[in-house]
Design a protein around this motif. Structure first.
Motif, PDB file in Angstrom:
ATOM      1  N   VAL A  32       0.787  -1.164   0.039  1.00 39.15           N
ATOM      2  CA  VAL A  32       0.034  -0.146  -0.144  1.00 39.15           C
ATOM      3  C   VAL A  32       1.014   1.083   0.104  1.00 39.15           C
ATOM      4  O   VAL A  32       1.432   1.529   0.946  1.00 39.15           O
ATOM      5  CB  VAL A  32      -0.964   0.129   1.269  1.00 39.15           C
ATOM      6  CG1 VAL A  32      -1.839   1.229   1.168  1.00 39.15           C
ATOM      7  CG2 VAL A  32      -1.898  -1.130   1.124  1.00 39.15           C
ATOM      8  N   LYS A  34      -0.054   4.515  -0.890  1.00 42.81           N
ATOM      9  CA  LYS A  34      -0.656   5.735  -0.340  1.00 42.81           C
ATOM     10  C   LYS A  34       0.167   6.618   0.495  1.00 42.81           C
ATOM     11  O   LYS A  34       0.757   5.962   1.555  1.00 42.81           O
ATOM     12  CB  LYS A  34      -1.958   5.538   0.139  1.00 42.81           C
ATOM     13  CG  LYS A  34      -1.980   5.040   1.700  1.00 42.81           C
ATOM     14  CD  LYS A  34      -3.192   4.667   2.302  1.00 42.81           C
ATOM     15  CE  LYS A  34      -3.344   4.477   3.647  1.00 42.81           C
ATOM     16  NZ  LYS A  34      -4.540   3.776   4.193  1.00 42.81           N
ATOM     17  N   ASN A  55      -5.439   4.641  -2.399  1.00 43.85           N
ATOM     18  CA  ASN A  55      -6.695   4.744  -1.875  1.00 43.85           C
ATOM     19  C   ASN A  55      -7.260   6.040  -2.169  1.00 43.85           C
ATOM     20  O   ASN A  55      -8.241   6.534  -1.665  1.00 43.85           O
ATOM     21  CB  ASN A  55      -6.653   4.490  -0.538  1.00 43.85           C
ATOM     22  CG  ASN A  55      -6.188   5.856   0.211  1.00 43.85           C
ATOM     23  OD1 ASN A  55      -5.316   6.551  -0.021  1.00 43.85           O
ATOM     24  ND2 ASN A  55      -6.697   5.971   1.737  1.00 43.85           N
ATOM     25  N   ILE A  77      -8.013   0.744  -3.372  1.00 47.24           N
ATOM     26  CA  ILE A  77      -8.516   0.055  -2.331  1.00 47.24           C
ATOM     27  C   ILE A  77      -9.231   1.336  -1.473  1.00 47.24           C
ATOM     28  O   ILE A  77      -9.642   0.886  -0.451  1.00 47.24           O
ATOM     29  CB  ILE A  77      -7.255  -0.513  -1.143  1.00 47.24           C
ATOM     30  CG1 ILE A  77      -6.381   0.766  -0.987  1.00 47.24           C
ATOM     31  CG2 ILE A  77      -6.791  -1.277  -2.091  1.00 47.24           C
ATOM     32  CD1 ILE A  77      -5.122   0.547   0.008  1.00 47.24           C
ATOM     33  N   ILE A 157     -12.076  -4.325   6.169  1.00 49.25           N
ATOM     34  CA  ILE A 157     -11.273  -3.368   7.082  1.00 49.25           C
ATOM     35  C   ILE A 157     -11.514  -3.815   8.581  1.00 49.25           C
ATOM     36  O   ILE A 157     -12.650  -3.747   8.902  1.00 49.25           O
ATOM     37  CB  ILE A 157     -11.141  -1.725   6.705  1.00 49.25           C
ATOM     38  CG1 ILE A 157     -10.982  -1.584   5.266  1.00 49.25           C
ATOM     39  CG2 ILE A 157     -10.111  -1.252   8.048  1.00 49.25           C
ATOM     40  CD1 ILE A 157     -10.876   0.091   4.823  1.00 49.25           C
ATOM     41  N   MET A 198      -4.017  -5.612   7.322  1.00 46.75           N
ATOM     42  CA  MET A 198      -2.977  -4.400   7.176  1.00 46.75           C
ATOM     43  C   MET A 198      -1.903  -4.811   7.980  1.00 46.75           C
ATOM     44  O   MET A 198      -1.728  -5.939   8.404  1.00 46.75           O
ATOM     45  CB  MET A 198      -3.715  -3.115   7.157  1.00 46.75           C
ATOM     46  CG  MET A 198      -5.168  -3.163   7.061  1.00 46.75           C
ATOM     47  SD  MET A 198      -6.014  -1.572   6.550  1.00 46.75           S
ATOM     48  CE  MET A 198      -5.797  -0.728   8.074  1.00 46.75           C
ATOM     49  N   THR A 199      -1.012  -3.776   8.102  1.00 47.22           N
ATOM     50  CA  THR A 199       0.342  -3.887   8.897  1.00 47.22           C
ATOM     51  C   THR A 199      -0.029  -4.576  10.296  1.00 47.22           C
ATOM     52  O   THR A 199       0.742  -5.371  10.600  1.00 47.22           O
ATOM     53  CB  THR A 199       0.858  -2.688   9.134  1.00 47.22           C
ATOM     54  OG1 THR A 199       1.321  -2.189   7.738  1.00 47.22           O
ATOM     55  CG2 THR A 199       2.230  -2.717   9.859  1.00 47.22           C
ATOM     56  N   ARG A 214      -3.018  -6.369   2.584  1.00 44.66           N
ATOM     57  CA  ARG A 214      -2.800  -5.183   2.101  1.00 44.66           C
ATOM     58  C   ARG A 214      -1.779  -4.214   2.956  1.00 44.66           C
ATOM     59  O   ARG A 214      -2.422  -3.787   4.217  1.00 44.66           O
ATOM     60  CB  ARG A 214      -4.160  -3.961   1.939  1.00 44.66           C
ATOM     61  CG  ARG A 214      -5.076  -4.790   1.115  1.00 44.66           C
ATOM     62  CD  ARG A 214      -6.376  -4.070   1.202  1.00 44.66           C
ATOM     63  NE  ARG A 214      -6.919  -3.515   2.403  1.00 44.66           N
ATOM     64  CZ  ARG A 214      -7.622  -4.163   3.124  1.00 44.66           C
ATOM     65  NH1 ARG A 214      -8.315  -5.367   2.675  1.00 44.66           N
ATOM     66  NH2 ARG A 214      -8.152  -3.943   4.250  1.00 44.66           N
ATOM     67  N   VAL A 215      -0.630  -3.997   2.742  1.00 41.00           N
ATOM     68  CA  VAL A 215       0.376  -3.967   3.980  1.00 41.00           C
ATOM     69  C   VAL A 215       0.909  -2.486   3.295  1.00 41.00           C
ATOM     70  O   VAL A 215       1.757  -2.431   2.360  1.00 41.00           O
ATOM     71  CB  VAL A 215       1.597  -4.855   4.084  1.00 41.00           C
ATOM     72  CG1 VAL A 215       2.373  -4.350   5.228  1.00 41.00           C
ATOM     73  CG2 VAL A 215       0.856  -6.127   4.592  1.00 41.00           C
ATOM     74  N   GLY A 216       0.963  -1.552   4.046  1.00 42.86           N
ATOM     75  CA  GLY A 216       1.732  -0.315   3.549  1.00 42.86           C
ATOM     76  C   GLY A 216       2.930  -0.012   4.663  1.00 42.86           C
ATOM     77  O   GLY A 216       3.908  -0.270   4.424  1.00 42.86           O
ATOM     78  N   ARG A 217       2.563   0.299   6.211  1.00 42.71           N
ATOM     79  CA  ARG A 217       3.627   0.664   7.021  1.00 42.71           C
ATOM     80  C   ARG A 217       4.459  -0.492   7.551  1.00 42.71           C
ATOM     81  O   ARG A 217       5.743  -0.166   7.448  1.00 42.71           O
ATOM     82  CB  ARG A 217       2.938   1.222   8.230  1.00 42.71           C
ATOM     83  CG  ARG A 217       2.404   2.408   8.029  1.00 42.71           C
ATOM     84  CD  ARG A 217       1.579   2.914   9.489  1.00 42.71           C
ATOM     85  NE  ARG A 217       0.366   1.680   9.661  1.00 42.71           N
ATOM     86  CZ  ARG A 217       0.299   1.303  10.950  1.00 42.71           C
ATOM     87  NH1 ARG A 217       0.640   1.700  12.039  1.00 42.71           N
ATOM     88  NH2 ARG A 217      -0.536   0.224  10.743  1.00 42.71           N
ATOM     89  N   ARG A 223       3.808   6.549   8.420  1.00 43.13           N
ATOM     90  CA  ARG A 223       3.390   7.832   7.429  1.00 43.13           C
ATOM     91  C   ARG A 223       3.757   9.145   8.222  1.00 43.13           C
ATOM     92  O   ARG A 223       3.174   8.998   9.520  1.00 43.13           O
ATOM     93  CB  ARG A 223       2.000   7.846   7.024  1.00 43.13           C
ATOM     94  CG  ARG A 223       1.869   6.504   6.131  1.00 43.13           C
ATOM     95  CD  ARG A 223       0.280   6.635   5.492  1.00 43.13           C
ATOM     96  NE  ARG A 223       0.218   5.303   4.830  1.00 43.13           N
ATOM     97  CZ  ARG A 223      -0.348   4.322   5.481  1.00 43.13           C
ATOM     98  NH1 ARG A 223      -0.472   4.305   6.520  1.00 43.13           N
ATOM     99  NH2 ARG A 223      -0.228   3.115   4.731  1.00 43.13           N
TER     100      ARG A 223
END
Ligand SMILES: *Cc1c(COP(=O)(O)O)cnc(C)c1O
Length: 224
Positions: A32, A34, A55, A77, A157, A198-199, A214-217, A223
């Motif tokens: 992810v 974003k 997103n 997403i 989510i 997620m994370t 769905r992994v961002g951090r 962020r």
């Protein structure tokens, strides 16, 4: 962060997929991206990320205009406004957040092969999008008349809580809804994919049957 840092973080996630998923070879990692800038996205791709998730339409298109990310799968997403559907369909390969008939109708009309997931609001939080669990089956029956849209599964989510049992409950509910609606499949509506985790909670999601996390951090760091 160096390329090696990204490689290490991605390896941790890949190892967890092997360790915790019941179907590890069937799990896609969505990075992810974003809020993260293009140079970080490129480094993560160099480190092995093959799917990116955004997103916000405006942010994503500004990035894609500068860099087309050839060979990388692009997943939308975020919340979906009906006036942005055309742009999303044109610029992405997947949409995780289909949650009302108006959106289904628009995607169907575009006669596109974009792969879609129905977002379900398993947390009951008003700030979150998604079809209410008790309304999901009616929604699916309602959209069976659309013959062009490609539905492949469900997305959720988890609730905003530290309580792991609550989070697990939300993922388990989504898996149950997926199974319960296999009987409502059509030529173009299928229930195989579960986008969840997620994370902070992707390990629980893997244990509960996620096929897309769905992994961002966990890849890019926090962020600002
Ligand atoms: C931001 C976001 C993620 C990733 O969250 P992280 O905590 O950074 O892993 C996943 N799914 C959706 C829908 C998001 O908006």
């Amino acid at each position: 962060m160096s390329l090696q840092n990204y490689i290490d973080r991605i390896n941790i996630i890949k190892n967890n997929i092997q360790k915790y998923s019941v179907t590890p070879n069937n799990v896609k990692l969505v990075g992810v991206t974003k809020t993260f800038p293009i140079d970080k996205m490129k480094t993560a791709i160099e480190a092995g990320i093959k799917i990116i998730g955004e997103n916000k339409v405006q942010e994503a298109l500004a990035k894609f205009k500068k860099e087309s990310f050839p060979g990388i799968e692009k997943h939308y997403i975020g919340k979906l406004q009906s006036n942005k559907v055309k742009k999303v369909v044109k610029n992405f390969d997947y949409i995780h957040s289909v949650d009302r008939e108006k959106i289904v109708r628009k995607i169907d009309k575009l006669n596109t092969k974009i792969k879609c997931l129905i977002e379900v609001n398993t947390s009951g939080e008003e700030s979150k999008g998604g079809v209410e669990p008790r309304e999901l089956e009616d929604f699916i029956l309602q959209i069976q008349k659309y013959k062009n849209i490609q539905i492949i599964g469900l997305m959720t989510i988890s609730p905003l809580t530290e309580n792991k049992n609550e989070i697990r409950k939300s993922f388990r509910q989504l898996k149950g809804l997926l199974e319960a609606n296999k009987k409502n499949e059509t030529d173009n509506i299928h229930f195989n994919e579960l986008s969840m985790g997620m994370t902070n909670d992707y390990i629980i999601a893997l244990q509960e049957g996620a096929t897309m996390i769905r992994v961002g951090r966990g890849i890019f760091g926090s962020r600002e």
